[in-house]
Design an enzyme around this catalytic site. Structure first.
Site, PDB file in Angstrom:
ATOM      1  N   ARG A 124      -3.803  -1.448  -6.159  1.00 33.07           N
ATOM      2  CA  ARG A 124      -2.788  -2.776  -6.148  1.00 33.07           C
ATOM      3  C   ARG A 124      -3.312  -3.709  -7.023  1.00 33.07           C
ATOM      4  O   ARG A 124      -4.325  -3.640  -7.760  1.00 33.07           O
ATOM      5  CB  ARG A 124      -2.997  -3.359  -4.642  1.00 33.07           C
ATOM      6  CG  ARG A 124      -4.480  -3.826  -4.468  1.00 33.07           C
ATOM      7  CD  ARG A 124      -4.673  -4.268  -2.949  1.00 33.07           C
ATOM      8  NE  ARG A 124      -5.982  -4.607  -2.648  1.00 33.07           N
ATOM      9  CZ  ARG A 124      -6.410  -4.570  -1.308  1.00 33.07           C
ATOM     10  NH1 ARG A 124      -5.730  -4.591  -0.597  1.00 33.07           N
ATOM     11  NH2 ARG A 124      -7.868  -4.845  -1.499  1.00 33.07           N
ATOM     12  N   THR A 149       8.445 -39.276  -4.494  1.00 36.18           N
ATOM     13  CA  THR A 149       8.730 -38.379  -3.333  1.00 36.18           C
ATOM     14  C   THR A 149       7.593 -38.693  -2.185  1.00 36.18           C
ATOM     15  O   THR A 149       7.931 -38.274  -1.113  1.00 36.18           O
ATOM     16  CB  THR A 149       8.632 -37.031  -3.985  1.00 36.18           C
ATOM     17  OG1 THR A 149       7.505 -36.928  -4.726  1.00 36.18           O
ATOM     18  CG2 THR A 149       9.867 -36.744  -4.568  1.00 36.18           C
ATOM     19  N   ASN A 150       6.618 -39.456  -2.525  1.00 35.28           N
ATOM     20  CA  ASN A 150       5.597 -39.708  -1.155  1.00 35.28           C
ATOM     21  C   ASN A 150       6.421 -40.651  -0.239  1.00 35.28           C
ATOM     22  O   ASN A 150       6.495 -40.295   0.924  1.00 35.28           O
ATOM     23  CB  ASN A 150       4.408 -40.405  -1.555  1.00 35.28           C
ATOM     24  CG  ASN A 150       3.746 -39.768  -2.712  1.00 35.28           C
ATOM     25  OD1 ASN A 150       3.703 -38.463  -2.772  1.00 35.28           O
ATOM     26  ND2 ASN A 150       2.444 -40.216  -3.481  1.00 35.28           N
ATOM     27  N   ASP A 151       7.005 -41.822  -1.027  1.00 34.19           N
ATOM     28  CA  ASP A 151       7.602 -42.640   0.106  1.00 34.19           C
ATOM     29  C   ASP A 151       8.996 -42.033   0.737  1.00 34.19           C
ATOM     30  O   ASP A 151       9.441 -42.084   1.770  1.00 34.19           O
ATOM     31  CB  ASP A 151       8.016 -44.036  -0.549  1.00 34.19           C
ATOM     32  CG  ASP A 151       6.728 -45.008  -0.208  1.00 34.19           C
ATOM     33  OD1 ASP A 151       6.328 -44.877   0.827  1.00 34.19           O
ATOM     34  OD2 ASP A 151       6.506 -45.840  -1.140  1.00 34.19           O
ATOM     35  N   GLY A 170      -8.260  -7.540   3.631  1.00 35.11           N
ATOM     36  CA  GLY A 170      -9.145  -7.728   5.000  1.00 35.11           C
ATOM     37  C   GLY A 170      -8.533  -8.347   6.052  1.00 35.11           C
ATOM     38  O   GLY A 170      -9.185  -8.819   7.213  1.00 35.11           O
ATOM     39  N   LYS A 214       0.744  -1.323   0.053  1.00 30.56           N
ATOM     40  CA  LYS A 214      -0.122   0.090  -0.015  1.00 30.56           C
ATOM     41  C   LYS A 214       1.047   1.402   0.068  1.00 30.56           C
ATOM     42  O   LYS A 214       0.638   2.105  -0.811  1.00 30.56           O
ATOM     43  CB  LYS A 214      -0.945  -0.217   1.268  1.00 30.56           C
ATOM     44  CG  LYS A 214      -2.075   1.052   1.198  1.00 30.56           C
ATOM     45  CD  LYS A 214      -3.056   0.811   2.228  1.00 30.56           C
ATOM     46  CE  LYS A 214      -3.734  -0.581   2.048  1.00 30.56           C
ATOM     47  NZ  LYS A 214      -4.747  -0.703   3.112  1.00 30.56           N
ATOM     48  N   GLU A 224      13.103 -44.060  -3.718  1.00 30.15           N
ATOM     49  CA  GLU A 224      12.219 -43.557  -2.763  1.00 30.15           C
ATOM     50  C   GLU A 224      12.591 -44.205  -1.400  1.00 30.15           C
ATOM     51  O   GLU A 224      11.880 -43.854  -0.485  1.00 30.15           O
ATOM     52  CB  GLU A 224      10.888 -44.272  -3.146  1.00 30.15           C
ATOM     53  CG  GLU A 224      10.651 -45.703  -3.585  1.00 30.15           C
ATOM     54  CD  GLU A 224       9.444 -46.189  -4.158  1.00 30.15           C
ATOM     55  OE1 GLU A 224       8.484 -45.675  -3.575  1.00 30.15           O
ATOM     56  OE2 GLU A 224       9.482 -47.248  -4.947  1.00 30.15           O
ATOM     57  N   ARG A 252       5.028 -49.462 -13.460  1.00 26.19           N
ATOM     58  CA  ARG A 252       5.550 -49.897 -12.155  1.00 26.19           C
ATOM     59  C   ARG A 252       5.151 -51.560 -11.858  1.00 26.19           C
ATOM     60  O   ARG A 252       4.082 -51.519 -11.833  1.00 26.19           O
ATOM     61  CB  ARG A 252       5.420 -49.082 -10.911  1.00 26.19           C
ATOM     62  CG  ARG A 252       5.896 -49.288  -9.705  1.00 26.19           C
ATOM     63  CD  ARG A 252       5.576 -48.313  -8.620  1.00 26.19           C
ATOM     64  NE  ARG A 252       4.115 -48.564  -8.098  1.00 26.19           N
ATOM     65  CZ  ARG A 252       3.521 -47.603  -7.142  1.00 26.19           C
ATOM     66  NH1 ARG A 252       4.055 -46.419  -6.592  1.00 26.19           N
ATOM     67  NH2 ARG A 252       2.176 -47.895  -6.959  1.00 26.19           N
ATOM     68  N   HIS A 278      -4.529 -42.748   0.577  1.00 27.80           N
ATOM     69  CA  HIS A 278      -5.100 -43.343  -0.499  1.00 27.80           C
ATOM     70  C   HIS A 278      -6.447 -42.271  -1.198  1.00 27.80           C
ATOM     71  O   HIS A 278      -6.582 -42.391  -2.448  1.00 27.80           O
ATOM     72  CB  HIS A 278      -5.613 -44.497  -0.069  1.00 27.80           C
ATOM     73  CG  HIS A 278      -6.183 -45.488  -1.032  1.00 27.80           C
ATOM     74  ND1 HIS A 278      -7.731 -45.431  -1.256  1.00 27.80           N
ATOM     75  CD2 HIS A 278      -5.904 -46.430  -1.988  1.00 27.80           C
ATOM     76  CE1 HIS A 278      -7.987 -46.219  -2.272  1.00 27.80           C
ATOM     77  NE2 HIS A 278      -6.692 -46.741  -2.933  1.00 27.80           N
ATOM     78  N   MET A 291      -5.825  -6.990   7.851  1.00 30.50           N
ATOM     79  CA  MET A 291      -5.218  -6.179   8.900  1.00 30.50           C
ATOM     80  C   MET A 291      -6.358  -4.934   9.153  1.00 30.50           C
ATOM     81  O   MET A 291      -7.277  -4.983   8.386  1.00 30.50           O
ATOM     82  CB  MET A 291      -3.944  -5.387   8.397  1.00 30.50           C
ATOM     83  CG  MET A 291      -2.999  -6.503   7.730  1.00 30.50           C
ATOM     84  SD  MET A 291      -2.287  -7.628   9.176  1.00 30.50           S
ATOM     85  CE  MET A 291      -1.205  -6.677   9.969  1.00 30.50           C
ATOM     86  N   SER A 308      13.068 -42.667 -11.342  1.00 32.75           N
ATOM     87  CA  SER A 308      11.819 -41.911 -11.257  1.00 32.75           C
ATOM     88  C   SER A 308      11.713 -41.600  -9.544  1.00 32.75           C
ATOM     89  O   SER A 308      11.638 -42.563  -8.943  1.00 32.75           O
ATOM     90  CB  SER A 308      10.500 -42.653 -11.685  1.00 32.75           C
ATOM     91  OG  SER A 308       9.521 -41.787 -11.264  1.00 32.75           O
ATOM     92  N   CYS A 314       7.437 -38.928 -10.057  1.00 31.91           N
ATOM     93  CA  CYS A 314       6.204 -39.557 -10.027  1.00 31.91           C
ATOM     94  C   CYS A 314       5.441 -39.478  -8.964  1.00 31.91           C
ATOM     95  O   CYS A 314       4.157 -39.884  -8.600  1.00 31.91           O
ATOM     96  CB  CYS A 314       6.013 -40.868 -10.666  1.00 31.91           C
ATOM     97  SG  CYS A 314       6.931 -41.887  -9.448  1.00 31.91           S
ATOM     98  N   TYR A 351      11.437 -34.739 -16.719  1.00 28.62           N
ATOM     99  CA  TYR A 351       9.954 -34.485 -16.795  1.00 28.62           C
ATOM    100  C   TYR A 351       9.408 -34.680 -15.222  1.00 28.62           C
ATOM    101  O   TYR A 351       9.970 -35.156 -14.156  1.00 28.62           O
ATOM    102  CB  TYR A 351       9.276 -35.638 -17.480  1.00 28.62           C
ATOM    103  CG  TYR A 351       9.394 -37.024 -16.719  1.00 28.62           C
ATOM    104  CD1 TYR A 351       8.515 -37.649 -15.901  1.00 28.62           C
ATOM    105  CD2 TYR A 351      10.403 -37.843 -17.263  1.00 28.62           C
ATOM    106  CE1 TYR A 351       8.641 -38.781 -15.366  1.00 28.62           C
ATOM    107  CE2 TYR A 351      10.679 -39.165 -16.721  1.00 28.62           C
ATOM    108  CZ  TYR A 351       9.646 -39.543 -15.776  1.00 28.62           C
ATOM    109  OH  TYR A 351       9.760 -41.020 -15.281  1.00 28.62           O
ATOM    110  N   ARG A 382      -3.595   3.007   8.378  1.00 29.67           N
ATOM    111  CA  ARG A 382      -3.868   1.890   7.708  1.00 29.67           C
ATOM    112  C   ARG A 382      -2.461   0.957   7.736  1.00 29.67           C
ATOM    113  O   ARG A 382      -1.432   1.372   7.424  1.00 29.67           O
ATOM    114  CB  ARG A 382      -4.213   1.821   6.190  1.00 29.67           C
ATOM    115  CG  ARG A 382      -5.731   2.801   5.903  1.00 29.67           C
ATOM    116  CD  ARG A 382      -5.863   2.618   4.676  1.00 29.67           C
ATOM    117  NE  ARG A 382      -7.186   3.050   4.319  1.00 29.67           N
ATOM    118  CZ  ARG A 382      -7.522   4.167   4.321  1.00 29.67           C
ATOM    119  NH1 ARG A 382      -6.745   5.289   4.082  1.00 29.67           N
ATOM    120  NH2 ARG A 382      -8.965   4.535   3.811  1.00 29.67           N
TER     121      ARG A 382
END
Length: 875
Positions: A337, A767-769, A102, A23, A745, A617, A455, A104, A764, A831, A851, A93
């Site tokens: 803004r 990244t979950n595990d 909204g 602002k 993994e 897989r 899941h 502050m 590949s 993946c 990828y 302000r």
């Protein structure tokens, strides 16, 4: 000047956002380009940070700078602060570096007291205006600074209106306002034990302190969490000379956008009120008029406003959100803004501005929030309908979109309902692969447990279905077929509505609006595709999901999970027969029954994907997941298999593991039972050979061996895969190129990636595990714990939503470097669910992955995020 904490509006610019806040920087910029901005000064974000580091005290150095700038403001305005004859009044302000609408708190008319209100009345010859301004000031200051609840002020105000029969605020006379002021001051005295402050200097310092304090209020903290805004930024404070929209019918106030924030239409969009102050518009105290009617109320001011709106949009080269006041028919700009906008508006404005020559394609691509794109691909609730509804519960926004339907507690009940042509919402404690049939037919999924990588969440995103997960406020009794929320019971067959975009759960049926993908959307995506260097694949297990992903621009399949194909009613008996088999011969008999199903599935997938890459897989989950969960199903299996019920129960018990995710799964299954890998490899290779012949295209299968942590594991399973593939090709008299790779993994796999790359032709990242094992957290059981850690500042973010760059990211970077060192042309991808997260995609681009792969409905998000990463990183 070193450590300068206060800047006048004529000393700053839009480039000083981090110091002056959004602002303050924009007020300075508008002042700089000659727009009508009431003069003032900004107390910087550095002063806010110092306030917190000094134990929530404003340093005396800052106080002295404020006093100097206040004198300068008095000189510019020709008025004195607290002068009983011609008082200077100001607004106070907040303004953080990142817009937090909204969040502050604002104070208007500061400097009024029992003396200066009389002076204001005489100067303006408008006693009602003066006392209306004073009562507003006491109300705002009392609420924001003194923390007297607003509802207590409202009781006094509404009580006086009722007493005199006033329908609207403007119907109150001067004496009514004086009565209200007396009541307000008594409220402050009774609540706090002290009088309302009369010294303007004291008012100002208390107000500035309150704005700094409000950086830490619950609303602000929540907004920052929801929008991933750093706690360390701090807020600036803008002190600005007042202009009054409540002086009479030649005055007013409003908020407007240079284009429609709803659909991007190029025309001024907004509202205004005659004889009002700013908070009347935003607080909904009175019903505003459409902005175009301002041309009738204030013709000259509106003409000037149209010109300024055009100037601002061209100056900032973006759609603007503006606040203004008209005082005695003269226009003043209070704020501008870059405007918040819907996904539809964002796309349309970006394309239109390129066509108008305001911005280039790269800027247009950067203007679109990647997560916004997904909103365009799913049905959503009618905004008016949803605004009127009150959520009965809130969970995790696990898969976007909106849905309503009848509550069903079992997958088979959802299936039966769908068969009748009715809509179902599947409500479960948590889902398992056994629920897949019900998830397929349900409109949406609601679970009491589980996180955004549970899941339910993963499968729902893959199907493009709405899902609210981890909704702990919902108590589910699946046996009694009842869910209880805040003491109210909802039975099977009652309607509920789910918003998977924000996690809200509603009672009844909300109106749905179908997705509308415009030509401009396709144009933005084509620009993104021109710019990005990283490919985008999809995680898909069925031809239906794959075809949807290809429509959304997927360039292949990064993860085809074979286990999801086994839960079809025709296949599940064979997989269970294989699991309970006592020897290899019996297992091979069962696997022979599965082979045509697997081959048929893969062939369908290859026919759909064509010569684009597809990574399949091999079987990953522990075998007990495929066994029946209920006594009834177990008895059915006993009858169909001829194996006694007690023997089956004992076998199921023997397969159970205390920690199955770290147990007998992934490549370990293929090491123990190589015949499983043989069957799957045969299905993949023969399907590819047949599909290649039918399509007349060269298909190169990518076979992925999961959960490898040791090079010798990979060698063992790879030997099975290669031997089987060679036999298949020899039998078909057809040579086919194929690749064998692995998922990274397990942390050990990342640390020894140079060795693993000797055998793997591609990596590949799962990244979950990888996240699960690096943190030692179960992704399905720790959603509440992680939320608590984020709330306490222990974690910056949920590591299952965005890659933890300092830990998991380092492992990925190391594995990438080690893999390339051994095999320079190794193909690298991701993946896990992170493959659809924009911040994770940016990280993947930075470490050189080829990828990302994500669920079908995240593909456009990933395409855009990959383009943005390429622009930011100069790739």
């Amino acid at each position: 000047m070193e450590n300068k904490f206060v800047y006048s509006f004529n000393e700053g610019s839009k480039d000083m956002r981090d110091l002056l806040g959004g602002k303050g920087a924009n007020l300075a910029e508008m002042t700089k380009i000659g727009l009508p901005v009431p003069f003032g000064f900004t107390v910087t974000t550095e002063a806010c940070k110092k306030y917190y580091s000094d134990g929530k005290q404003i340093d005396q150095t800052v106080v002295e700078e404020i006093k100097i700038k206040l004198v300068e403001l008095e000189n510019v305005m020709g008025k004195k602060f607290g002068d009983p004859k011609d008082p200077l009044l100001v607004s106070v302000r907040s303004g953080a570096p990142i817009s937090m609408p909204g969040m502050m708190d604002t104070i208007l008319n500061l400097g009024l007291n029992d003396e200066t209100v009389i002076a204001l009345a005489k100067l303006t010859d408008n006693e009602r205006f003066a006392y209306d301004s004073y009562r507003r000031f006491i109300q705002m200051f009392g609420d924001v600074v003194l923390e007297v609840p607003m509802k207590e002020f409202n009781k006094i105000f509404d009580g006086q209106k009722a007493k005199v029969g006033a329908e609207f605020d403007v119907d109150l006379g001067t004496e009514d306002l004086k009565t209200i002021i007396v009541g307000y001051k008594k409220l402050v005295k009774d609540t706090l034990g002290r009088d309302f402050p009369q010294d303007p200097q004291e008012q100002l310092m208390e107000a500035i302190t309150a704005v700094f304090r409000s950086w830490g209020n619950d609303r602000a903290i929540l907004y920052r969490k929801l929008n991933d805004i750093s706690e360390s930024l701090g807020t600036a404070v803008n002190v600005q000379s007042m202009v009054f929209g409540n002086k009479g019918n030649d005055s007013g106030t409003g908020v407007a956008f240079t284009r429609s924030p709803v659909n991007g239409e190029r025309s001024i969009y907004g509202e205004f009120l005659v004889n009002a102050q700013g908070e009347d518009v935003v607080a909904g105290i009175r019903t505003p008029k459409p902005i175009h009617e301002m041309a009738e109320s204030f013709p000259e001011a509106y003409k000037n406003f149209e010109h300024i709106a055009d100037v601002l949009e061209k100056h900032y080269t973006d759609m603007q959100d503006m606040e203004f006041t008209v005082e005695n028919s003269k226009l003043f700009m209070l704020q501008t803004r870059n405007a918040k906008r819907t996904a539809e508006a964002a796309v349309n404005v970006a394309v239109d501005m390129v066509n108008e020559g305001l911005i280039d394609k790269k800027t247009a691509v950067l203007r679109i929030e990647p997560d916004f794109v997904e909103h365009l691909l799913h049905p959503r609730f009618d905004s008016d309908d949803e605004d009127k509804a009150t959520p009965i519960a809130k969970g995790l926004a696990a898969s976007p979109g909106a849905a309503f339907g009848k509550i069903c507690f079992q997958a088979k009940d959802a299936t039966e309902l769908a068969d009748k042509g009715e809509k179902a919402i599947l409500v479960r404690q948590e889902t398992s692969p056994e629920d897949l049939a019900g998830m397929v037919v349900a409109q949406g999924i609601l679970t009491a447990h589980g996180g955004v990588t549970s899941h339910a969440a993963v499968v729902a995103r893959g199907m493009g279905k709405c899902c609210v997960a981890g909704c702990s406020a919902v108590a589910i009794d699946e046996d009694a077929k009842v869910m209880t929320v805040n003491g109210k019971k909802y039975k099977e067959g009652e309607f509920v509505s789910l918003n998977g975009t924000n996690g809200n759960v509603y009672e009844g049926m909300l109106k749905l609006v179908p997705p509308d993908i415009s030509g401009n959307f396709n144009k933005i995506m084509s620009w993104a595709d021109e710019i990005r260097t990283m490919k985008v694949r999809t995680n898909a297990d069925t031809p239906k999901d794959l075809k949807q992903a290809l429509v959304f621009g997927a360039e292949g399949v990064g993860l085809c999970r074979t286990e999801h194909m086994f839960f079809n009613e025709e296949r599940i008996p064979a997989i269970r027969e294989m699991i309970i088999a006592k020897d290899e011969k019996s297992r091979r008999v069962a696997l022979a029954k599965l082979l045509p199903f697997q081959k048929g599935d893969f062939k369908e997938m290859y026919l759909a994907v064509g010569d684009r890459p597809m990574t399949v897989r091999l079987l990953d989950p522990p075998l007990h997941e495929f066994l029946p969960k209920t006594k009834e199903d177990m008895q059915q299996l006993a009858e169909s298999s001829g194996v006694p019920y007690d023997v089956l129960v004992a076998e199921a018990e023997s397969l159970k593991e205390f920690n199955p995710m770290l147990g007998h799964r992934g490549c370990r299954l293929a090491v123990t039972y190589p015949e499983i890998a043989e069957m799957q490899t045969e299905a993949i290779i023969t399907a590819a050979i047949e599909a290649s012949a039918e399509l007349g295209k060269d298909i190169v299968p990518e076979i992925m061996i999961p959960l490898v942590g040791e090079k010798k594991e990979l060698m063992n399973v790879k030997a099975t895969v290669v031997a089987t593939a060679e036999k298949c090709m020899e039998k078909a008299d057809k040579k086919l190129e194929y690749m064998v790779g692995t998922m990274i993994e397990i942390p050990r796999a990342a640390l020894t990636a140079d060795e693993i790359a000797e055998e793997a032709e591609f990596f590949s990242f799962g990244t979950n595990d990888l996240t699960q094992m690096t943190f030692g957290l179960s992704r399905d059981d720790t959603a509440e714990l992680i939320r608590g850690y984020v709330d306490k500042g222990i974690y910056d973010h949920d590591p299952f939503k965005s890659i933890d760059r300092d830990g998991v990211g380092k492992l990925m970077k190391l594995a990438t470097e080690l893999g390339k060192k051994t095999r320079p042309n190794i193909h690298l991808g991701i993946c896990g669910e992170h493959g659809g997260d924009p911040k994770s995609i940016e990280f993947c681009n930075s470490i050189g992955l080829n990828y990302v792969s994500c669920s079908p409905y995240r593909v456009p998000v990933a395409r855009l995020a990959a383009a943005q990463a390429a622009i930011k990183q100069g790739k």
